[in-house]
Design a protein around this motif. Structure first.
Motif, PDB file in Angstrom:
ATOM      1  N   SER A 102      11.663   2.737   5.405  1.00 27.84           N
ATOM      2  CA  SER A 102      11.320   1.518   4.657  1.00 27.84           C
ATOM      3  C   SER A 102      12.527   1.062   3.863  1.00 27.84           C
ATOM      4  CB  SER A 102      10.156   1.812   3.701  1.00 27.84           C
ATOM      5  OG  SER A 102      10.551   2.798   2.755  1.00 27.84           O
ATOM      6  N   GLY A 103      12.431  -0.093   3.250  1.00 23.26           N
ATOM      7  CA  GLY A 103      13.507  -0.579   2.391  1.00 23.26           C
ATOM      8  C   GLY A 103      14.452  -1.534   3.109  1.00 23.26           C
ATOM      9  N   SER A 161       0.824  -1.216   0.000  1.00 25.57           N
ATOM     10  CA  SER A 161       0.000   0.000   0.000  1.00 25.57           C
ATOM     11  C   SER A 161       0.858   1.265   0.000  1.00 25.57           C
ATOM     12  CB  SER A 161      -0.898   0.006   1.236  1.00 25.57           C
ATOM     13  OG  SER A 161      -1.698   1.159   1.247  1.00 25.57           O
ATOM     14  N   LEU A 215      -0.442  10.515   4.384  1.00 25.15           N
ATOM     15  CA  LEU A 215      -1.596   9.786   3.835  1.00 25.15           C
ATOM     16  C   LEU A 215      -2.394  10.587   2.796  1.00 25.15           C
ATOM     17  CD1 LEU A 215      -2.844   8.038   7.130  1.00 25.15           C
ATOM     18  CD2 LEU A 215      -1.723   6.927   5.193  1.00 25.15           C
ATOM     19  N   ILE A 239       2.513   2.709  -2.490  1.00 24.45           N
ATOM     20  CA  ILE A 239       3.582   2.838  -3.482  1.00 24.45           C
ATOM     21  C   ILE A 239       3.022   2.395  -4.832  1.00 24.45           C
ATOM     22  CG2 ILE A 239       5.861   1.974  -4.162  1.00 24.45           C
ATOM     23  CD1 ILE A 239       5.526   1.572  -0.711  1.00 24.45           C
ATOM     24  N   LYS A 297      -3.499   2.334  -2.351  1.00 25.14           N
ATOM     25  CA  LYS A 297      -3.018   3.245  -1.319  1.00 25.14           C
ATOM     26  C   LYS A 297      -4.094   3.326  -0.240  1.00 25.14           C
ATOM     27  CE  LYS A 297      -2.695   7.501  -2.327  1.00 25.14           C
ATOM     28  NZ  LYS A 297      -1.869   8.486  -3.021  1.00 25.14           N
ATOM     29  N   ILE A 311      11.909  -6.114   1.030  1.00 30.03           N
ATOM     30  CA  ILE A 311      12.067  -7.247   0.102  1.00 30.03           C
ATOM     31  C   ILE A 311      12.516  -6.710  -1.258  1.00 30.03           C
ATOM     32  CG2 ILE A 311      10.882  -9.126  -1.105  1.00 30.03           C
ATOM     33  CD1 ILE A 311       9.064  -9.343   1.397  1.00 30.03           C
TER      34      ILE A 311
HETATM   35  C1  LIG Z   1       6.136   6.488   0.228  1.00 35.54           C
HETATM   36  C2  LIG Z   1       5.441   5.434   1.042  1.00 35.54           C
HETATM   37  C3  LIG Z   1       4.071   5.511   1.242  1.00 35.54           C
HETATM   38  C4  LIG Z   1       3.413   4.551   1.993  1.00 35.54           C
HETATM   39  N1  LIG Z   1       2.059   4.633   2.158  1.00 35.54           N
HETATM   40  C5  LIG Z   1       1.399   3.656   2.850  1.00 35.54           C
HETATM   41  C6  LIG Z   1      -0.019   3.686   2.945  1.00 35.54           C
HETATM   42  O1  LIG Z   1      -0.702   4.564   2.408  1.00 35.54           O
HETATM   43  N2  LIG Z   1      -0.617   2.680   3.659  1.00 35.54           N
HETATM   44  C7  LIG Z   1       0.077   1.663   4.260  1.00 35.54           C
HETATM   45  O2  LIG Z   1      -0.524   0.789   4.873  1.00 35.54           O
HETATM   46  N3  LIG Z   1       1.431   1.606   4.152  1.00 35.54           N
HETATM   47  C8  LIG Z   1       2.096   2.577   3.464  1.00 35.54           C
HETATM   48  N4  LIG Z   1       3.459   2.506   3.338  1.00 35.54           N
HETATM   49  C9  LIG Z   1       4.190   1.387   3.956  1.00 35.54           C
HETATM   50  C10 LIG Z   1       4.450   0.264   2.949  1.00 35.54           C
HETATM   51  O3  LIG Z   1       3.237  -0.292   2.467  1.00 35.54           O
HETATM   52  C11 LIG Z   1       5.313  -0.848   3.576  1.00 35.54           C
HETATM   53  O4  LIG Z   1       4.664  -1.384   4.701  1.00 35.54           O
HETATM   54  C12 LIG Z   1       6.693  -0.347   4.015  1.00 35.54           C
HETATM   55  O5  LIG Z   1       7.199   0.607   3.103  1.00 35.54           O
HETATM   56  C13 LIG Z   1       7.712  -1.485   4.154  1.00 35.54           C
HETATM   57  O6  LIG Z   1       7.882  -2.178   2.937  1.00 35.54           O
HETATM   58  P1  LIG Z   1       9.083  -1.860   1.872  1.00 35.54           P
HETATM   59  O7  LIG Z   1      10.360  -1.862   2.666  1.00 35.54           O
HETATM   60  O8  LIG Z   1       8.990  -2.932   0.845  1.00 35.54           O
HETATM   61  O9  LIG Z   1       8.778  -0.505   1.329  1.00 35.54           O
HETATM   62  C14 LIG Z   1       4.148   3.475   2.597  1.00 35.54           C
HETATM   63  C15 LIG Z   1       5.534   3.404   2.382  1.00 35.54           C
HETATM   64  C16 LIG Z   1       6.180   4.354   1.632  1.00 35.54           C
HETATM   65  C17 LIG Z   1       7.663   4.219   1.422  1.00 35.54           C
END
Ligand SMILES: Cc1cc2nc3c(=O)[nH]c(=O)nc-3n(C[C@H](O)[C@H](O)[C@H](O)COP(=O)(O)O)c2cc1C
Length: 306
Positions: free
Chosen positions: A215-216, A21, A74, A23, A45, A244
């Motif tokens: 994140s990342g 969500s 958000l 991205i 999203k 991941i």
């Molecule tokens: C720019 C951005 C926006 C995000 N927006 C949401 C969101 O609207 N809702 C949500 O549940 N998580 C949101 N997340 C969290 C991601 O869904 C995810 O849980 C988190 O980034 C970890 O995963 P990743 O390391 O693969 O990014 C967002 C993350 C990023 C980087």
């Protein structure tokens, strides 16, 4: 070639890799793009009751090697506008999971009910955004709140309800247990980790909002630990998310106990082509280990662990 298909809380996924969500999920076209590139499903999203512009810029800081720091706030068009994007993605054949956020159980239940009407396969509850006042971790950090919100949503929809858990709590697995008690069909772990960057020249935080979410790649070990602990304490399936980037990362999450996965930041860096590569790499890894079906690897690391 190993079978990557999984069943997640009654939903058949062609492979375990879901678009996370927030991205790449702004529009029907972008959701369909992720699906056409090979995602096993796409999560919208997070949608709220009314349009939100999000925070002023800067909202994102990029660290090439290890991830992103974001405080988007958000941003979303609101529940009245967004369903047409979901409908477009569904017309393209995508398996769509709707994500919603609210300030209390009534708002979550109403939004989930509204998003269900678009034909989503499941609803994910964002109980875990670390930087949105009145939402996210503010309503998702205590087990009683998580249980109450999930229960209200489960009563208002027929589709499976997925609770997305924060790592910014003393006991994330306790939050997952609360979600299970409330009737969740699955839990996702993790959302971003609360984090900060400082601009020393300006003598202020880099992001306009101050605190953000990390994140990342940097958060993969934290996500793995959460999935590992949650898998030991709940019976419902766990969706692993956090850092991941490769098939190897994916298999680590699966062996820690994840039945499905979400991919976010890797798409910011590599585009949706990442999905095709992840499928290939995971399949190759399973073949090398002589594992015919992905489902046979779920939680495999627990068996050998005392
Ligand atoms: C720019 C951005 C926006 C995000 N927006 C949401 C969101 O609207 N809702 C949500 O549940 N998580 C949101 N997340 C969290 C991601 O869904 C995810 O849980 C988190 O980034 C970890 O995963 P990743 O390391 O693969 O990014 C967002 C993350 C990023 C980087």
């Amino acid at each position: 070639m190993a079978d990557l298909g999984v069943r997640l809380a009654g939903v058949a996924l062609r492979n375990p890799f879901l678009l996370a969500s927030g991205i790449w999920g702004e529009s029907g076209a972008s959701l369909s793009g992720a699906w056409n590139a090979g995602a096993g499903g796409v999560i919208t999203k997070s949608i709220g009751s009314t349009p939100r512009p999000g925070y002023p810029n800067p909202t994102i800081e990029v660290y090439e090697t290890w991830g992103l720091l974001n405080a988007m706030g958000l941003p979303n068009p609101g529940i009245d506008e967004y369903p047409r994007e979901i409908e477009a993605a569904r017309r393209a054949g995508a398996t769509v999971i709707g994500s919603v956020f609210g300030g209390d159980e009534e708002e979550f239940a109403r939004l989930a009910h509204q998003i269900e009407a678009t034909g989503v396969a499941a609803v994910e509850l964002n109980l875990s955004c670390p930087h949105a006042e009145g939402f996210g971790t503010e309503v998702g950090s205590e087990p009683e709140d998580v249980e109450r919100i999930v229960r209200a949503v489960v009563r208002s929809v027929r589709v499976p309800v997925i609770a997305k858990i924060t790592p910014n709590a003393a006991d994330p697995a306790g939050l997952a247990e609360a979600a299970e008690r409330g009737g969740a069909a699955a839990v996702s772990a993790i959302n971003t980790l609360r984090a900060l960057a400082i601009d020393v020249t300006l003598r202020r935080p880099v992001l306009a909002h101050g605190l953000g979410g990390l994140s990342g790649a940097a958060i993969k070990p934290v996500g793995l630990a959460c999935v590992w602990q949650i898998y030991r304490r709940v019976k419902i399936p766990v969706i692993g998310v956090g850092g991941i980037r490769t098939g190897l990362d994916a298999l680590e999450y699966i062996m820690a106990g994840a039945r499905a996965l979400q991919v976010g930041t890797a798409i910011t860096f590599g585009g949706v082509a990442v999905f095709g590569r992840l499928n290939q790499e995971l399949s190759d890894r399973l073949d090398q280990l002589g594992i015919a079906r992905l489902e046979d690897a779920v939680g495999a690391a627990h068996a050998a662990h005392l």
